[in-house]
Design a protein around this motif. Structure first.
Motif, PDB file in Angstrom:
ATOM      1  N   UNK A   1       0.813  -1.218   0.000  1.00  0.00           N
ATOM      2  CA  UNK A   1       0.000   0.000   0.000  1.00  0.00           C
ATOM      3  C   UNK A   1       0.848   1.270   0.000  1.00  0.00           C
ATOM      4  N   UNK A   2       2.105   1.159   0.383  1.00  0.00           N
ATOM      5  CA  UNK A   2       2.973   2.337   0.416  1.00  0.00           C
ATOM      6  C   UNK A   2       3.316   2.845  -0.976  1.00  0.00           C
ATOM      7  N   UNK A   3       3.250   1.953  -1.964  1.00  0.00           N
ATOM      8  CA  UNK A   3       3.597   2.381  -3.322  1.00  0.00           C
ATOM      9  C   UNK A   3       2.493   2.093  -4.330  1.00  0.00           C
ATOM     10  N   UNK A   4       1.338   1.572  -3.854  1.00  0.00           N
ATOM     11  CA  UNK A   4       0.279   1.214  -4.795  1.00  0.00           C
ATOM     12  C   UNK A   4      -0.287   2.432  -5.507  1.00  0.00           C
ATOM     13  N   UNK A   5      -0.503   3.534  -4.771  1.00  0.00           N
ATOM     14  CA  UNK A   5      -1.118   4.707  -5.375  1.00  0.00           C
ATOM     15  C   UNK A   5      -0.260   5.263  -6.507  1.00  0.00           C
ATOM     16  N   UNK A   6       1.056   5.107  -6.400  1.00  0.00           N
ATOM     17  CA  UNK A   6       1.950   5.617  -7.442  1.00  0.00           C
ATOM     18  C   UNK A   6       2.020   4.665  -8.633  1.00  0.00           C
ATOM     19  N   UNK A   7       2.075   3.355  -8.350  1.00  0.00           N
ATOM     20  CA  UNK A   7       2.249   2.379  -9.422  1.00  0.00           C
ATOM     21  C   UNK A   7       0.927   1.829  -9.948  1.00  0.00           C
ATOM     22  N   UNK A   8      -0.051   1.680  -9.060  1.00  0.00           N
ATOM     23  CA  UNK A   8      -1.341   1.149  -9.471  1.00  0.00           C
ATOM     24  C   UNK A   8      -1.324  -0.315  -9.845  1.00  0.00           C
ATOM     25  N   UNK A   9      -0.337  -1.054  -9.370  1.00  0.00           N
ATOM     26  CA  UNK A   9      -0.243  -2.478  -9.679  1.00  0.00           C
ATOM     27  C   UNK A   9       0.378  -3.217  -8.498  1.00  0.00           C
ATOM     28  N   UNK A  10       0.301  -4.554  -8.488  1.00  0.00           N
ATOM     29  CA  UNK A  10       0.833  -5.296  -7.341  1.00  0.00           C
ATOM     30  C   UNK A  10       2.344  -5.197  -7.237  1.00  0.00           C
ATOM     31  N   UNK A  11       2.836  -5.401  -6.023  1.00  0.00           N
ATOM     32  CA  UNK A  11       4.281  -5.441  -5.821  1.00  0.00           C
ATOM     33  C   UNK A  11       4.877  -6.675  -6.477  1.00  0.00           C
ATOM     34  N   UNK A  12       4.074  -7.738  -6.593  1.00  0.00           N
ATOM     35  CA  UNK A  12       4.553  -8.951  -7.232  1.00  0.00           C
ATOM     36  C   UNK A  12       3.458  -9.979  -7.403  1.00  0.00           C
ATOM     37  N   UNK A  13       3.729 -10.958  -8.265  1.00  0.00           N
ATOM     38  CA  UNK A  13       2.784 -12.030  -8.578  1.00  0.00           C
ATOM     39  C   UNK A  13       3.491 -13.362  -8.374  1.00  0.00           C
ATOM     40  N   UNK A  14       2.757 -14.335  -7.820  1.00  0.00           N
ATOM     41  CA  UNK A  14       3.305 -15.670  -7.582  1.00  0.00           C
ATOM     42  C   UNK A  14       2.489 -16.691  -8.358  1.00  0.00           C
TER      43      UNK A  14
ATOM     44  N   UNK B   1       6.667 -20.888  -8.826  1.00  0.00           N
ATOM     45  CA  UNK B   1       7.556 -20.113  -7.966  1.00  0.00           C
ATOM     46  C   UNK B   1       7.439 -20.502  -6.498  1.00  0.00           C
ATOM     47  N   UNK B   2       6.636 -21.508  -6.185  1.00  0.00           N
ATOM     48  CA  UNK B   2       6.432 -21.885  -4.787  1.00  0.00           C
ATOM     49  C   UNK B   2       7.666 -22.576  -4.225  1.00  0.00           C
ATOM     50  N   UNK B   3       7.758 -22.583  -2.903  1.00  0.00           N
ATOM     51  CA  UNK B   3       8.865 -23.225  -2.202  1.00  0.00           C
ATOM     52  C   UNK B   3       8.602 -24.715  -2.016  1.00  0.00           C
ATOM     53  N   UNK B   4       7.338 -25.082  -1.753  1.00  0.00           N
ATOM     54  CA  UNK B   4       6.983 -26.486  -1.527  1.00  0.00           C
ATOM     55  C   UNK B   4       5.509 -26.698  -1.835  1.00  0.00           C
ATOM     56  N   UNK B   5       5.149 -27.958  -2.106  1.00  0.00           N
ATOM     57  CA  UNK B   5       3.770 -28.333  -2.417  1.00  0.00           C
ATOM     58  C   UNK B   5       3.366 -29.513  -1.540  1.00  0.00           C
ATOM     59  N   UNK B   6       2.146 -29.467  -1.009  1.00  0.00           N
ATOM     60  CA  UNK B   6       1.642 -30.498  -0.101  1.00  0.00           C
ATOM     61  C   UNK B   6       0.355 -31.082  -0.690  1.00  0.00           C
ATOM     62  N   UNK B   7       0.299 -32.426  -0.761  1.00  0.00           N
ATOM     63  CA  UNK B   7      -0.838 -33.106  -1.378  1.00  0.00           C
ATOM     64  C   UNK B   7      -1.379 -34.194  -0.458  1.00  0.00           C
ATOM     65  N   UNK B   8      -2.651 -34.535  -0.683  1.00  0.00           N
ATOM     66  CA  UNK B   8      -3.281 -35.618   0.061  1.00  0.00           C
ATOM     67  C   UNK B   8      -4.720 -35.312   0.419  1.00  0.00           C
ATOM     68  N   UNK B   9      -5.031 -34.039   0.638  1.00  0.00           N
ATOM     69  CA  UNK B   9      -6.392 -33.628   0.965  1.00  0.00           C
ATOM     70  C   UNK B   9      -7.161 -33.329  -0.319  1.00  0.00           C
ATOM     71  N   UNK B  10      -8.416 -32.950  -0.162  1.00  0.00           N
ATOM     72  CA  UNK B  10      -9.284 -32.709  -1.308  1.00  0.00           C
ATOM     73  C   UNK B  10      -9.954 -31.346  -1.169  1.00  0.00           C
ATOM     74  N   UNK B  11      -9.922 -30.554  -2.250  1.00  0.00           N
ATOM     75  CA  UNK B  11     -10.511 -29.213  -2.248  1.00  0.00           C
ATOM     76  C   UNK B  11     -11.598 -29.165  -3.313  1.00  0.00           C
ATOM     77  N   UNK B  12     -12.815 -29.474  -2.902  1.00  0.00           N
ATOM     78  CA  UNK B  12     -13.962 -29.504  -3.804  1.00  0.00           C
ATOM     79  C   UNK B  12     -15.182 -28.894  -3.116  1.00  0.00           C
ATOM     80  N   UNK B  13     -16.127 -28.429  -3.912  1.00  0.00           N
ATOM     81  CA  UNK B  13     -17.438 -27.927  -3.487  1.00  0.00           C
ATOM     82  C   UNK B  13     -17.419 -26.577  -2.786  1.00  0.00           C
ATOM     83  N   UNK B  14     -16.418 -26.298  -1.950  1.00  0.00           N
ATOM     84  CA  UNK B  14     -16.417 -25.073  -1.163  1.00  0.00           C
ATOM     85  C   UNK B  14     -14.990 -24.576  -0.963  1.00  0.00           C
TER      86      UNK B  14
END
Length: 475
Positions: free
Chosen positions: A284-297, A368-381
């Motif tokens: 937020x310190x530089x958003x008003x000047x740049x109008x874009x995110x500091x970075x994307x992952x 660009x992530x540091x690590x990935x974790x699998x085993x659970x399920x992300x569905x419906x909600x």
């Protein structure tokens, strides 16, 4: 009836190198291939959850982990550390081996789906929000007595999110509406019926050019002066409570903003996650000047459902519809989404379809992530994930709800699936680990809110008497 005792989904023996049956064998391997983190966060986690070096050295001079509880106590009595007491890291090393997985015992049972369940920052209160307009605040230190029974105002679809102010005086709740309501938690009446027994003031997040949208995520800032929200009109909003007006709107993503949070206590950095598969960092310190995110992952192949910050302004985790949790270091972020993941499967909808088996092994070409974790399920909600508490575990675990009715706990460093809590009969959207006690709460679309503990009360569960919950689809 779904009241099976909780169990560690790992092989345990009654006596194994000084560890009892209830201790967690973090050396167990998960079903998925996962290399130990060769990253700074591995060292930070070990510093926060590892014992004193004199206690971890074996007879041969080599480091031996984990150190048994008996040896830790002997070391404290022998003043190995020179302080005459356990350090914070010693405490975390001991407590993190005893997970709150016994039970569960039934806290509450409703005839509508539970969407939110969270302990307050100090653990004295617990909030549960339900689809049927009810929000209940329990006083943990007074035997889980209901301190506030809130009937929400102008609810659309469901209570999508709630947030307690840092001083625990106020609670805000959101739904699929641009109006976020605020309730005085400390007022005398237990029953809080909107605009009947109490006033639920409305905070208007709409602007002149956009007044019809819903809010998925809402969070207080650490100082309690602002509220950040993510909406289904692709935007992030910041509301100034002192001025009682909308302070900032960011047209942040190309799809629904499902989750937002402040990165640290300063309130300058905001993390956001969206159905455009991207996590973004906003300064937020530089958003008003740049109008874009500091970075994307980049790294997720499907939409992000939830973010949780480690609280240091550097690391956070995300849950996503590609059935993974990812760990991020914002120092690796890029200036823009320079590398698309490829064509999306527009025919797949996580709300009523299983995730395609062939997609589970797909990887983003510019992850660009540091690590990935699998085993659970992300569905419906929009299922949520979190770091484990700093005080008792040194944040060495990650835990998440799951569509398969369970709660999963992963080791942050090894990726091992160290525990699976099995009780519910419908998706677990939210869950919460007590910030100080070995206590864990989970809530589900089956209407149950249950509490897991170590060592546990040994109480028999209450039989179910509630009505059958109708099958309906919500975000």
């Amino acid at each position: 009836m779904g009241y099976a005792m909780s169990r560690l989904e790992i092989e345990s023996e009654l006596c194994n190198g000084g560890k009892t049956i209830n201790e967690v064998a973090t050396s167990q391997k998960s079903e998925n291939t996962f290399c130990n983190l060769d990253h700074e966060i591995m060292q930070l986690t070990k510093l926060r959850s590892g014992p004193h070096k004199h206690l971890s050295q074996g007879v041969t001079g080599k480091w031996e982990l984990p150190v048994s509880t008996v040896r830790m106590l002997m070391g404290r009595e022998g003043n190995y550390s020179g302080r005459g007491r356990f350090s914070a890291a010693d405490r975390c090393h001991m407590l993190s081996r005893y997970l709150p997985v016994n039970g569960p015992w039934l806290l509450d049972q409703m005839t509508s789906r539970a969407y939110v369940s969270q302990f307050s920052a100090d653990g004295s209160l617990f909030v549960a929000g339900f689809q049927g307009s009810h929000i209940r605040i329990y006083n943990v230190e007074r035997g889980w007595k209901v301190q506030k029974n809130i009937l929400a105002k102008s609810l659309r679809w469901t209570v999508t999110d709630t947030s307690l102010s840092p001083d625990q005086r106020y609670l805000v709740y959101a739904s699929m509406s641009p109006i976020v309501h605020i309730v005085d938690v400390g007022s005398a009446p237990t029953e809080s019926l909107a605009n009947v027994t109490e006033i639920h003031d409305g905070l208007d997040f709409s602007s002149d050019d956009d007044y019809s949208f819903g809010i998925f995520s809402v969070k207080f800032s650490t100082d309690g002066r602002e509220i950040v929200a993510g909406s289904n009109n692709d935007s992030i909003y910041v509301y100034d409570l002192g001025a009682n007006k909308l302070a900032l709107r960011i047209r942040a993503h190309d799809s629904d903003v499902n989750t937002v949070c402040f990165a640290d206590e300063s309130g300058h950095l905001i993390y956001s996650g969206s159905d455009d598969n991207l996590c973004k960092v906003w300064d937020r310190r530089c958003f008003m000047a740049k109008g874009k995110p500091a970075g994307v992952l980049t790294g997720h192949l499907e939409g992000i459902t939830f973010l949780d910050s480690r609280g240091d302004g550097r690391y956070f985790i995300s849950n996503a519809k590609d059935q993974t949790i990812k760990l991020w270091d914002i120092r690796k972020m890029s200036a823009n989404a320079f590398c698309p993941a490829g064509p999306r499967n527009d025919n797949w909808d996580y709300r009523w379809m299983d995730y395609p088996p062939h997609a589970r092994e797909m990887k983003h070409p510019c992850d660009l992530s540091v690590a990935t974790y699998k085993g659970h399920s992300v569905l419906e909600t929009l299922i949520r994930c979190y770091f484990s508490p700093s005080y008792s575990t040194g944040q060495k675990y990650i835990y998440t709800g799951s569509h398969d009715s369970c709660v999963y706990i992963y080791d942050l460093i090894t990726g091992a699936q160290v525990a699976v809590l099995n009780h519910h009969t419908s998706p677990v959207r939210d869950c919460s680990w007590h910030p100080y006690y070995p206590m864990f709460a989970s809530s589900s679309w089956d209407g149950d809110v249950v509490v897991w503990e170590f060592p546990g009360r040994g109480e028999a569960p209450t039989p179910r008497t509630k009505k059958r919950i109708q099958s309906r689809h919500f975000y």
